[in-house]
Design a protein around this motif. Structure first.
Motif: not given
Length: 117
Positions: A2-7, A37-41, A92-96, A110-114
């Motif tokens: 499967v390929q995933l694209v976030e927006s 998931y999410r990953q902050a700097p 940055v928020y990622y789907c899995k 991933g898609t950036q949320v600020t």
């Protein structure tokens, strides 16, 4: 596979809302457990929420009552509705996708949320 694209990411003020989308292509979407998931700097990637193929959900304590995960198997899409956003939600928020039948997993880009005033 499967390929995933976030927006749906972007800049929002504290207290605001965003809805993230993750569209899957490839194998049968309903066969996958979907996570956000999410990953902050400078920090590790943290689990945010899960939705099973039967739409059972689970949330990390730090988003309970503010975020909601949902899925539409007809459009191969998983959503993350984020309300009452705080600056500490910036990441940055990622789907899995995780297969129900094997050890196969896939990640989006991933898609950036600020969240900032």
């Amino acid at each position: 596979q499967v390929q995933l694209v976030e927006s749906g990411g972007g800049l929002v003020q504290p207290g605001g809302s965003l809805r993230l989308s993750c569209v899957a292509s490839g194998n049968i979407f309903s066969a996958y457990i979907m996570d956000w998931y999410r990953q902050a700097p400078g920090k590790q990637r943290d689990w945010v929420a899960t939705i099973t193929s039967a739409s059972l959900t689970a949330y990390a304590d730090f988003v309970k009552g503010r975020f909601a995960i949902s899925r539409d198997n007809a459009s191969n899409t998983v959503y993350l509705q984020m309300n009452s956003l705080k600056p500490e939600d910036t990441a940055v928020y990622y789907c899995k996708a995780a297969s129900r039948y094997s050890n196969y997993t896939a990640w989006g880009q991933g898609t950036q949320v600020t969240v900032s005033s």
